[in-house]
Structures are given as structure tokens and as C-alpha cells.
Design a protein around this motif. Structure first.
Motif, mmCIF file in Angstrom:
data_model
loop_
_atom_site.group_PDB
_atom_site.id
_atom_site.type_symbol
_atom_site.label_atom_id
_atom_site.label_comp_id
_atom_site.label_asym_id
_atom_site.label_seq_id
_atom_site.Cartn_x
_atom_site.Cartn_y
_atom_site.Cartn_z
ATOM 1 N N UNK A 1 -21.576 -14.417 26.122
ATOM 2 C CA UNK A 1 -22.193 -12.323 25.957
ATOM 3 C C UNK A 1 -21.431 -11.496 26.544
ATOM 4 N N UNK A 2 -20.300 -11.839 27.816
ATOM 5 C CA UNK A 2 -19.925 -10.647 28.205
ATOM 6 C C UNK A 2 -18.810 -10.712 27.164
ATOM 7 N N UNK A 3 -17.583 -11.629 26.496
ATOM 8 C CA UNK A 3 -16.233 -11.759 26.118
ATOM 9 C C UNK A 3 -17.346 -10.413 24.107
ATOM 10 N N UNK A 4 -18.636 -11.002 24.061
ATOM 11 C CA UNK A 4 -19.035 -9.988 22.617
ATOM 12 C C UNK A 4 -19.126 -8.800 22.722
ATOM 13 N N UNK B 1 -25.635 -4.062 25.352
ATOM 14 C CA UNK B 1 -26.672 -3.946 24.877
ATOM 15 C C UNK B 1 -27.067 -4.585 23.430
ATOM 16 N N UNK B 2 -25.686 -4.936 22.557
ATOM 17 C CA UNK B 2 -26.114 -5.769 21.623
ATOM 18 C C UNK B 2 -25.591 -6.146 21.445
ATOM 19 N N UNK B 3 -24.219 -6.949 22.555
ATOM 20 C CA UNK B 3 -24.363 -8.629 22.764
ATOM 21 C C UNK B 3 -25.041 -9.012 22.295
ATOM 22 N N UNK B 4 -24.507 -10.465 22.720
ATOM 23 C CA UNK B 4 -25.253 -12.265 22.932
ATOM 24 C C UNK B 4 -24.590 -12.812 23.551
ATOM 25 N N UNK B 5 -25.255 -14.172 23.401
ATOM 26 C CA UNK B 5 -24.860 -15.050 23.833
ATOM 27 C C UNK B 5 -24.427 -16.338 22.750
ATOM 28 N N UNK B 6 -24.020 -16.964 23.021
ATOM 29 C CA UNK B 6 -23.255 -17.882 24.092
ATOM 30 C C UNK B 6 -21.836 -17.203 25.531
ATOM 31 N N UNK C 1 -17.062 7.539 24.498
ATOM 32 C CA UNK C 1 -17.588 6.047 25.244
ATOM 33 C C UNK C 1 -17.784 5.152 26.213
ATOM 34 N N UNK C 2 -18.424 5.804 27.590
ATOM 35 C CA UNK C 2 -19.940 5.753 27.550
ATOM 36 C C UNK C 2 -20.619 4.709 27.340
ATOM 37 N N UNK C 3 -21.322 5.870 26.403
ATOM 38 C CA UNK C 3 -22.632 5.150 25.077
ATOM 39 C C UNK C 3 -21.581 3.760 24.447
ATOM 40 N N UNK C 4 -20.138 3.421 24.216
ATOM 41 C CA UNK C 4 -19.403 2.713 23.018
ATOM 42 C C UNK C 4 -19.882 1.263 24.227
ATOM 43 N N UNK C 5 -19.631 1.826 25.116
ATOM 44 C CA UNK C 5 -20.181 0.633 26.280
ATOM 45 C C UNK C 5 -21.096 -0.146 26.250
ATOM 46 N N UNK C 6 -22.212 0.811 26.641
ATOM 47 C CA UNK C 6 -23.539 0.143 26.467
ATOM 48 C C UNK C 6 -23.511 -0.392 26.065
ATOM 49 N N UNK C 7 -23.192 0.133 24.966
ATOM 50 C CA UNK C 7 -23.906 -0.635 23.329
ATOM 51 C C UNK C 7 -23.279 -1.797 23.193
ATOM 52 N N UNK C 8 -22.228 -1.781 23.198
ATOM 53 C CA UNK C 8 -21.668 -3.524 23.394
ATOM 54 C C UNK C 8 -22.439 -4.558 24.306
#
Length: 402
Positions: A132-135, A125-130, A116-123
């Protein structure tokens, strides 16, 4: 359908007996597909993919170590690569392996927490703008749900395997219990046969010894020697021996044919059988009075009839052995709607020594037989002298305990 099921079962057994080979082949297949696809991320992607996939060859042999290595490689991937790799499917397989094959609950919960921690960290790390947080949250939650489902599936499989092992152990215990019961029944049959042979031989030899001793005494002291008396004694000895031999052969036939262990339904015991038994004892020199209703054996279950004869035979044998030379015996057999009562009494001066004998002989043997028919036996010295045996046997043959 049945043939495909058999083939699937054989394939499953083959795979379970060769886990290292199967896992090695699985790692090779995954690398040849998802590892090579990871080359799209460049040489670094291929290296990370190879390091992620190849440890799968030891996933069931060293699941905890593979989990730790996979977590470390995933951290490296998050640092050096900004995108996911097709080889990340290997992490899902590692989570499943730990959940399915590790018995320790803390280790399994640790694997779930790391996933679960890895999934949140990956989210993140792999998110993009605009957005960012929601993605990042959408990606992290999606991956976390996926990882949680994989973990649950592994636990379900592990529970099924545990149930199958428990079922196999229970089946093995049941088979062993069945085998022990069969051995016990066979041993009980041998003990019962040995007891029957003991009673037959003991009764017959007692009659033979009494006749032989009487004939020897008459030959030495009687004047004149009566050839008719000698012939009668020898005839009694021969008749008793032949009867004993026939009965012993019958018991041996039962041993050879277990299906005939119980008296056949068509076999019956009548008053004539009681008469023959008493006649043999009278021929041995013991006066016996018999009081038995002619109808006492009518429609009597064979098991109960044989029990009556055994009680009378064993009791009269004890009188011959222990009551003294001038003793007389009285046999009474009466029947009520519920039971058959047998009384054998003597007025001898001796005492029945085997009253406290080991179970399976004498009084103890009779009591054991009657217990199997829900019957009861009382035996002991009589107030006016001599000894008495009284047996009560329920008429219902269905009460026999196996």
C-alpha cells in the motif's frame, strides 16, 4: 507551408478575441469524451465529472475561482470515490491555466502546492494492497511530476506571452518614434525653407528699398533729373526682384520635392555667383571691395559653396541696413586645405542690431547654418569702428549633420 502558417495565425487571433466561446466549446468537448467515460464509475462519477469539467468554460475569465472550485470538487471525489476518473484531466488543464494566465506569483505557487498536495493525497487514496505505502508513493510521485510539468509549461507560455506583449509595445514605440522623427525632419525642412525665403526676401527688399529711396531723393532734389540714373535704379530694382523671385521659386520646388532637399551633386557655386551678389549690393549704393582667390571655389562641395554665399549675402545685407550711408564693406574669401574662411567687415558708424536676434535670422541664422556644417562664426564690433563677421567652414561636406 506558408499558407498553413497564415491559417494558424488567423485561427490563433480568432481564438484570442473569443476566449469565452472557445473555452465553452473546449469544456463541451472534454465533457462529451471524458465526462461520459466517467459514467463507468456510476452516477456519482458522472456528477463529479460534470462538476469538474463544466467550470472550464470560465477558466480564463475566472482562473482563481475555477482553481478553488476544482480543488473543492477533487476533495469531494477523494471522499466519495476510491478510483480516479477520466475527468481528472480537467484538473491538469486548470493548473496550466493558472500558471499561464495569472500574473500573481503567490497564486501560481499556491496552485502548484495544491496540485502537489492533491497528487500525494490521491496516491494514498487510490493505492491498493499488498504494498500500500509503496504504491501510494509511486502513484503520488508520478502524478506530482506530471502536475509539475504542466505547471512549468504554463509558466513558459505565460513568459512567452509577456515577451510578445513587450515586443508589440516596443514595436509600437518604435513606429511612433519613427513617425515623430519624420515629422521632425519635415518640420526642420519647413523651417530651413522659411529661413531661406526670409534671407532672400530680406536681402532683395533691402536692395530695392535703398534703390527706391535713392531714386525718390534724386527725383525730388537732383538738378537736372537724370533719366539714365533713373533707368539704372529701376533696372537694379527689376533685376533684384527677378532674382529673388527665381530663388524663392527654387525653395518652393524643394518643398514640393523632398527628394531634392539637398543641393544636387552636380550643382556648383563659382566665383561668378559671388560677383553677381556683390554687384547687386554695389548697385544699391554700397561700395564693396572683394578679395577672393579665383580658385577658391574649385572642387568645393556645393553645401560649403552655398554657405559661403549665404554668409556674404547676410553680412552685406546687415551692412546696408545698419552701417550708415557712407559705409564701405570689404569681403575676403580664402581657402586652406581644411576649411574656407570668409570675412566681411565694414567701417560704418552704425551697429548691427540683429546680433542678438532670435535664432534663424541675421547673425543667429548664419551661426545656425554653419553649425550644421561643423563650422563656426564670430561677429562683433571692430576695434577701429564698424562691424566684422568671420566664418570658418570645413571643406569636408561629409561633416554635414542631418
Amino acid at each position: 507551408m506558408e499558407q498553413s502558417t497564415v491559417l494558424a495565425a488567423r485561427a490563433d487571433r480568432w481564438a484570442r478575441t473569443r476566449p469565452l466561446l472557445v473555452d465553452g466549446l473546449l469544456a463541451g468537448v472534454i465533457w462529451s469524451v471524458f465526462g461520459l467515460l466517467s459514467l463507468l464509475a456510476g452516477p456519482a462519477g458522472l456528477v463529479v465529472a460534470t462538476a469538474t469539467i463544466l467550470p472550464l468554460a470560465l477558466r480564463r475569465r475566472r482562473p482563481v475561482a475555477v482553481l478553488a472550485g476544482s480543488a473543492g470538487i477533487f476533495v469531494v471525489q477523494l471522499v466519495v470515490l476510491p478510483i480516479p476518473l477520466p475527468a481528472n484531466i480537467a484538473q491538469a488543464l486548470v493548473i496550466y491555466t493558472v500558471a499561464a494566465h495569472v500574473a500573481s506569483l503567490p497564486v501560481r505557487l499556491g496552485a502548484l502546492g495544491a496540485a502537489l498536495a492533491g497528487c500525494l493525497a490521491a496516491g494514498f487514496r487510490w493505492s491498493t494492497e499488498p504494498d500500500y505505502t509503496r504504491n501510494a508513493l509511486v502513484i503520488g510521485v508520478f502524478l506530482a511530476v506530471f502536475a509539475g510539468l504542466i505547471w512549468l509549461i504554463g509558466n513558459v507560455v505565460r513568459g512567452r506571452e509577456a515577451n510578445m506583449r513587450a515586443l508589440a509595445e516596443a514595436h509600437a514605440r518604435l513606429a511612433e518614434s519613427r513617425s515623430q522623427r519624420e515629422r521632425f525632419l519635415a518640420q526642420r525642412g519647413r523651417v530651413a525653407a522659411a529661413r531661406e525665403i526670409h534671407d532672400i526676401v530680406a536681402h532683395s527688399l533691402t536692395v530695392v528699398i535703398v534703390q527706391a529711396d535713392g531714386a525718390e531723393y534724386a527725383a525730388e532734389h537732383a538738378q537736372p533729373w537724370d533719366r539714365a540714373d533713373a533707368g539704372a535704379a529701376l533696372a537694379t530694382i527689376a533685376r533684384t526682384a527677378r532674382t529673388a523671385l527665381t530663388e524663392v521659386r527654387g525653395v518652393i520646388d524643394v518643398l514640393r520635392d523632398p527628394e531634392a532637399a539637398d543641393e544636387p551633386a552636380g550643382l556648383s557655386v563659382g566665383r561668378s555667383d559671388l560677383g553677381q551678389l556683390v554687384a547687386a549690393v554695389r548697385a544699391a549704393g554700397l561700395p564693396v571691395e572683394v578679395h577672393a582667390d579665383p580658385a577658391v571655389f574649385e572642387q568645393l562641395p556645393a553645401a560649403v559653396g552655398f554657405a559661403v554665399l549665404r554668409v556674404v549675402r547676410e553680412s552685406l545685407t546687415n551692412v546696408l541696413k545698419h552701417a550708415g550711408a557712407r559705409a564701405t564693406a570689404r569681403v575676403a574669401v580664402e581657402r586652406t586645405p581644411q576649411a574656407v574662411r570668409v570675412r566681411v567687415e565694414d567701417d560704418g558708424a552704425g551697429r548691427v542690431l540683429d546680433l542678438v536676434a532670435a535664432p534663424g535670422h541675421g547673425i543667429g541664422g548664419m551661426r545656425e547654418r554653419l553649425r550644421a556644417l561643423d563650422g563656426a562664426l564670430a561677429a562683433g564690433p571692430r576695434p577701429g569702428g564698424g562691424f566684422g563677421v568671420e566664418a570658418t567652414i570645413p571643406v569636408a561636406a561629409g561633416g554635414v549633420r542631418r
